[in-house]
Design an enzyme around this catalytic site. Structure first.
Site, mmCIF file in Angstrom:
data_model
loop_
_atom_site.group_PDB
_atom_site.id
_atom_site.type_symbol
_atom_site.label_atom_id
_atom_site.label_comp_id
_atom_site.label_asym_id
_atom_site.label_seq_id
_atom_site.Cartn_x
_atom_site.Cartn_y
_atom_site.Cartn_z
ATOM 1 C CE LYS A 1 -3.809 -2.321 2.384
ATOM 2 N NZ LYS A 1 -4.666 -2.281 3.588
ATOM 3 C CE1 TYR B 1 -9.967 -3.117 0.887
ATOM 4 C CE2 TYR B 1 -9.466 -1.391 -0.709
ATOM 5 C CZ TYR B 1 -9.058 -2.280 0.253
ATOM 6 O OH TYR B 1 -7.736 -2.339 0.604
ATOM 7 C CG ASN C 1 -3.347 -2.543 6.957
ATOM 8 O OD1 ASN C 1 -3.270 -2.143 5.805
ATOM 9 N ND2 ASN C 1 -4.306 -3.347 7.365
ATOM 10 C CG HIS D 1 -5.215 -6.438 0.221
ATOM 11 N ND1 HIS D 1 -6.327 -6.699 0.978
ATOM 12 C CD2 HIS D 1 -5.329 -7.197 -0.901
ATOM 13 C CE1 HIS D 1 -7.089 -7.575 0.330
ATOM 14 N NE2 HIS D 1 -6.513 -7.882 -0.813
ATOM 15 C CD GLU E 1 -8.621 -9.567 -2.906
ATOM 16 O OE1 GLU E 1 -7.435 -9.914 -2.724
ATOM 17 O OE2 GLU E 1 -9.411 -9.341 -1.970
#
Length: 148
Positions: free
Chosen positions: A18, A58, A125, A128, A139
């Site tokens: 990310k 998402y 974070n 992913h 995905e």
């Protein structure tokens, strides 16, 4: 095959480094950890998230109050998208990544080692990864449409 052995199936998983992981210079270390575990990098690219792409990725969170924050975070900068391949790669990378919240992640995991809290309160974070084979397949198609 010898008795008692179960032949394991090779899987693919989507991993996103990310914007915070990219900006803080953790691309090489994350890829090194994947390769040290014996997994193959089957595809890799630097890309940018768009509203459309994030709504599809998402979809289960699109109606949540925090979805706008997710989109804002994921569009803060470039993302490194990669497909890792190997036996049990999905579960293995999930363990390598650690708990969703960097503060809760166990020492030695990617999120514990590279994640941190931010003053704005948004969860950033570092990585992913797909959580199961079906989500990995979905995905990968979203982030690597050129491979379909």
């Amino acid at each position: 095959m010898k008795e008692g052995r179960v032949k394991m199936k090779t899987e693919e998983t989507l991993i996103l480094i990310k914007p915070d992981g990219v900006a803080d210079g953790h691309i090489g270390e994350i890829i090194t950890r994947i390769e040290r575990k014996g997994f193959e990098i089957a595809a890799l690219k630097v890309t940018y998230a768009t509203d459309r792409l994030l709504r599809v990725h998402y979809a289960s969170k699109a109606d949540k109050e925090y979805f706008k924050d997710i989109c804002s975070y994921m569009k803060e900068g470039p993302i490194v998208a990669l497909i890792a391949k190997g036996v049990n790669v999905i579960a293995a990378f999930h363990r390598m990544a650690g708990a969703t919240s960097p503060i809760s992640a166990l020492p030695g995991t990617i999120r514990a080692d590279f994640g941190r809290e931010y003053a704005d309160g948004n969860l950033r974070n570092v990585v992913h990864s797909s959580d199961e084979v079906q989500s990995a397949e979905k995905e990968i198609k979203i982030w690597f449409p050129e491979l379909i």
